[in-house]
Every structure is written in C-alpha cells, then in structure tokens.
Design an enzyme around this catalytic site. Structure first.
Site, PDB file in Angstrom:
ATOM      1  N   ASP A 105       0.840  -1.196   0.000  1.00  0.00           N
ATOM      2  CA  ASP A 105       0.000   0.000   0.000  1.00  0.00           C
ATOM      3  C   ASP A 105       0.878   1.250   0.000  1.00  0.00           C
ATOM      4  O   ASP A 105       2.043   1.196   0.419  1.00  0.00           O
ATOM      5  CB  ASP A 105      -0.886   0.047   1.255  1.00  0.00           C
ATOM      6  CG  ASP A 105      -1.858  -1.117   1.299  1.00  0.00           C
ATOM      7  OD1 ASP A 105      -2.161  -1.677   0.231  1.00  0.00           O
ATOM      8  OD2 ASP A 105      -2.300  -1.450   2.410  1.00  0.00           O
TER       9      ASP A 105
HETATM   10  N1  URA Z   1      -1.258  -5.899   3.873  1.00  0.00           N
HETATM   11  C1  URA Z   1      -1.745  -4.638   3.889  1.00  0.00           C
HETATM   12  O1  URA Z   1      -2.771  -4.362   4.502  1.00  0.00           O
HETATM   13  N2  URA Z   1      -1.035  -3.699   3.225  1.00  0.00           N
HETATM   14  C2  URA Z   1       0.111  -3.951   2.577  1.00  0.00           C
HETATM   15  O2  URA Z   1       0.706  -3.044   2.021  1.00  0.00           O
HETATM   16  C3  URA Z   1       0.592  -5.266   2.575  1.00  0.00           C
HETATM   17  C4  URA Z   1      -0.117  -6.229   3.236  1.00  0.00           C
END
Ligand code: URA
Length: 238
Positions: A105
C-alpha cells in the site's frame, strides 16, 4: 542468446526510449564493434557484439533484481499520474521493463522486490505457491492471545473464504501493540483487513521478508540495492 534489434538493446540498457535512442543513433554516438551504426533495426548478438555509446561500452543484462526499502507515500506501480512510483526511486541506468513484484500500500514501508523477471515474479506471487510474507506492525489497542488464535484459524475479511492460517507474534502489547505477522496469501490490504476483522487498526506497517528474501536493515527507507548472487539463487531455488 538470439539476435535483437539495436534500438531495443539500447532501450533495455537504460539509454532512453526507443525514439530517444534513435536520435542518439542518428547523432553517430553508437558503435557496434568499433563501427558507427545508425540504423535502429540493425540486429546484434548481445553475447558477442560490443555496443558502446559515447565511447562507453554497455553491458547487456537480461534481468535485473533490486531490493527496495519502500518509503510511505510512494505507489507500487510502474506509472502513476499523481503519485511518485517505486520505479522512480531506482535512479541508476535501469532497464525500462522493470516492475514491482506484488504491491505494498502507499502508506506501507519495507521490502519490495523490483525486477523484469516475469517467471520469478509469478513463482513468488502465484496463489498456489504460498510464499511467506512477514510484516511488522504497530496496532492500536491490545493484541491478545485470542487474536493469535483467530489468525491461526483464519478470519473473515469479507471475501468468499477465511484467510489462510497466519502466524502472529506479539512483541509488545498495551494501548498500542507491536507485532509480527506472517501470511501466505497476498490479498488486497490483507494485514489491515485482518486486524479490522478483530476490531483493531494498523497504524504502521512494514514488510520484513518475502520467501527467503529478507529486508536488508542497512538500507535506509527509500534506498535500494541489487540482490546479491546468493539471494537470487536462494530465491530462484525456492
Ligand atoms: N497488507 C496490507 O494491509 N497492506 C500492505 O501493504 C501489505 C499487506
């Protein structure tokens, strides 16, 4: 190795887009085995021919592998209209067909592999391969043994299936908790949604490892380096 067009070779070697390298060819800046070559369609053998630009020999690398310590605020994409991408952080002469292996993310930090090796990427991402991904997280509220057990059994994050068994280790539990979580899937926002499923919120998330590849903790946030031959071999033999 088969023959490839000179303009593709130059573009792959990070010498610009195909149209940019055509200009360099026209400017007589490119030599193949000491002979100036101007035609972009000229076929070369990357194993035998020596290609140079402005007198500097180029090396053909079919595949490149980078480990990035991804900072928050940067998106895991090859192109983006609005945000800076992880590829823009790789500032050396890089191949133009690089991509991030999977997504973190925008606000997640940590290990991101960047390569142009599609076979390796598929092996790491294919759902059937169950490659472990370990995360460190700071979570609002008290994470308890009950959460450990729920994650071990699988939680409902709103998809058709419960999450696969995950290993949760509590490093510190209090008003805020510090945890490590290892998951084998790669569902969208998975870690955040797993904590939401038990009524908690992830405040900070960082990926520590993917399969046998571990984040090099000497890399500052935003820094990258090439994988070592040992790391690459381990990753391929997984
Ligand atoms: N899980 C999440 O919630 N975000 C990420 O970036 C990776 C795994």
């Amino acid at each position: 190795m088969s023959l490839i067009r000179l303009d593709k070779y130059l573009a792959d070697a990070g010498q610009g887009t195909r149209s940019e390298v055509k200009i360099k060819l026209k400017q007589c800046r490119v030599r193949v085995n000491d002979t100036v070559v101007k035609k972009p369609e000229t076929k070369i053998n990357p194993d035998e021919d020596v290609v140079s630009i402005d007198g500097k020999a180029l090396f053909h690398e079919e595949f490149q592998y980078y480990m990035l310590n991804k900072p928050a605020g940067v998106v895991s994409a090859t192109k983006d209209e609005r945000d800076k991408t992880v590829l823009q952080l790789i500032t050396e002469d890089k191949r133009r067909d690089l991509f991030p292996v999977g997504r973190l993310d925008k606000d997640t930090e940590g290990l991101l592999l960047i390569t142009n090796d599609g076979v390796l990427a598929n092996n790491l991402l294919a759902p059937g391969k169950h490659v472990d991904k370990e995360y460190y997280a700071l979570v609002e509220g008290r994470v308890t043994e009950e959460t450990v057990e729920s994650f071990r059994q699988g939680v409902d994050i709103g998809d058709d299936k419960l999450t696969a068994p995950a290993v949760l280790i509590i490093e510190e539990s209090g008003e805020e908790s510090r945890i490590r979580l290892t998951i084998t899937e790669g569902r969208y926002h998975q870690v955040k949604r797993m904590f939401e499923a038990v009524g908690m919120k992830v405040k900070y998330l960082k990926r520590l490892s993917m399969g046998c590849l571990k984040l090099d903790e000497t890399l500052e946030v935003g820094e990258y380096r090439r994988l070592t031959p040992e790391e690459l071999e381990e990753l391929k033999n997984k």
